[in-house]
Enzyme design. Structure first.
Site, PDB file in Angstrom:
ATOM      1  N   HIS A  97      -8.038   2.021  -8.938  1.00  0.00           N
ATOM      2  CA  HIS A  97      -7.098   1.769  -7.831  1.00  0.00           C
ATOM      3  C   HIS A  97      -5.658   1.807  -8.373  1.00  0.00           C
ATOM      4  O   HIS A  97      -5.395   1.325  -9.472  1.00  0.00           O
ATOM      5  CB  HIS A  97      -7.402   0.408  -7.200  1.00  0.00           C
ATOM      6  CG  HIS A  97      -6.736   0.222  -5.882  1.00  0.00           C
ATOM      7  ND1 HIS A  97      -5.379  -0.014  -5.766  1.00  0.00           N
ATOM      8  CD2 HIS A  97      -7.221   0.265  -4.615  1.00  0.00           C
ATOM      9  CE1 HIS A  97      -5.074  -0.121  -4.473  1.00  0.00           C
ATOM     10  NE2 HIS A  97      -6.162   0.051  -3.754  1.00  0.00           N
ATOM     11  N   GLU A 171      -5.959   8.463  -2.278  1.00  0.00           N
ATOM     12  CA  GLU A 171      -5.102   7.392  -1.750  1.00  0.00           C
ATOM     13  C   GLU A 171      -3.713   7.493  -2.379  1.00  0.00           C
ATOM     14  O   GLU A 171      -3.508   7.036  -3.507  1.00  0.00           O
ATOM     15  CB  GLU A 171      -5.715   6.010  -2.025  1.00  0.00           C
ATOM     16  CG  GLU A 171      -4.877   4.898  -1.419  1.00  0.00           C
ATOM     17  CD  GLU A 171      -5.567   3.552  -1.462  1.00  0.00           C
ATOM     18  OE1 GLU A 171      -6.275   3.225  -0.502  1.00  0.00           O
ATOM     19  OE2 GLU A 171      -5.397   2.833  -2.457  1.00  0.00           O
TER      20      GLU A 171
HETATM   21  P1  PGA Z   1      -4.268  -0.635   2.884  1.00  0.00           P
HETATM   22  O1  PGA Z   1      -4.971  -0.721   1.456  1.00  0.00           O
HETATM   23  O2  PGA Z   1      -5.300  -0.155   3.850  1.00  0.00           O
HETATM   24  O3  PGA Z   1      -3.786  -2.015   3.157  1.00  0.00           O
HETATM   25  O4  PGA Z   1      -3.161   0.351   2.745  1.00  0.00           O
HETATM   26  C1  PGA Z   1      -5.758   0.313   1.025  1.00  0.00           C
HETATM   27  C2  PGA Z   1      -6.185   0.042  -0.401  1.00  0.00           C
HETATM   28  O5  PGA Z   1      -5.395   0.225  -1.289  1.00  0.00           O
HETATM   29  O6  PGA Z   1      -7.266  -0.429  -0.657  1.00  0.00           O
END
Ligand code: PGA
Length: 256
Positions: A97, A171
């Site tokens: 992450h 992401e």
């Molecule tokens: P978020 O987080 O949906 O609050 O943007 C996503 C994540 O990083 O797990």
């Protein structure tokens, strides 16, 4: 592997013990009435053991949020190994992450180590592929993505590991709801990136592209979930802040 969309609820370090248990119970009820997706929760490690016992009769998966880069058992105070998680019955894990990379200086090399150990322990991995705002500005350059994928997937191929156990989460760091000046990416960009990641992963890991799952994560909520889940190369969503609110989560699942 199911072809239902995968929805991962990342609870980060957001809840104390009582609130986590209460939210798990709400998710159990939600999972019992959900047939249109595969639902996975990712609570903090201190409740994993109890969470695992609670979900035994529910269609609800559990993912750890990280594991150690050290193997097996040993003198690594504060660490939890992939092997220890697997021995608990945990089936899935999030790795790489961008918050861990930013705040804990987790390197792509460390993520590569963790990935190998998680796969050796039989865990299904949700592997984050991130992108900074700067990388995105130098667009549509995929140079940084290639560099990241090369390091994270170093030595990972279908003849050595069960690569079907790797799901990728695209992401962008600037899309996370808690990041400064966050904003949602254009769905076209997300699909382009997901398609690029799938192609790269397929060639690098010698796996049929059809078997690869790419999820989108970053400020997903009930208003925007549809614009991402309907993309041709997106197979699921990773939900952070919105996943703490069970009503919001219900709305997201209803819209799939
Ligand atoms: P978020 O987080 O949906 O609050 O943007 C996503 C994540 O990083 O797990």
């Amino acid at each position: 592997m199911t072809d239902l969309p995968i929805i991962v609820a990342n609870w980060k370090m957001s809840l104390g013990y009582q609130d986590t248990i209460s939210l798990i119970k709400k998710y159990i009820s939600l999972s019992l009435s959900t047939t249109n997706c595969r639902l996975i929760i990712s609570p903090s490690s201190f409740v994993l053991s109890e969470a695992f016992k609670l979900v035994q009769d529910a269609e609800l998966g559990i993912a750890a949020q990280d594991c150690s880069m050290y193997e097996g058992l040993g003198a690594y105070t504060g660490e939890i190994s992939a092997e220890q998680l697997a021995s608990l019955g945990i089936h899935s894990i999030l790795l790489g992450h961008s918050e861990r990379r930013e705040y804990l200086q987790e390197s792509t090399k460390a993520i590569n180590n963790k990935l190998k150990l998680a796969l050796q322990s039989g865990l299904e991995v949700y592997l984050f592929i991130t992108e900074s705002a700067e990388d995105n500005l130098h667009n549509g350059s995929t140079e940084q993505l290639v560099h990241q994928l090369n390091t994270i997937l170093f030595g990972i191929a279908a003849d050595k590991y069960n690569v079907e156990n790797i799901h990728l989460v695209y992401e962008p760091a600037w899309a996370i709801s808690t990041s400064l000046g966050h904003h949602n990416p254009n769905p076209d960009l997300v699909n382009e990136r997901a398609s690029f990641i799938k192609g790269y992963f397929s060639r690098h890991c010698m796996i049929d592209g059809e078997k690869i799952k790419v999820l989108y994560g970053g400020s997903v909520n009930s208003d925007n979930c549809n614009s991402y889940i309907t993309l041709s190369d997106i197979d699921g969503l990773l939900v952070g802040s919105s996943s703490i609110d069970i009503m919001e989560m219900k709305k997201i699942i209803t819209k799939l």
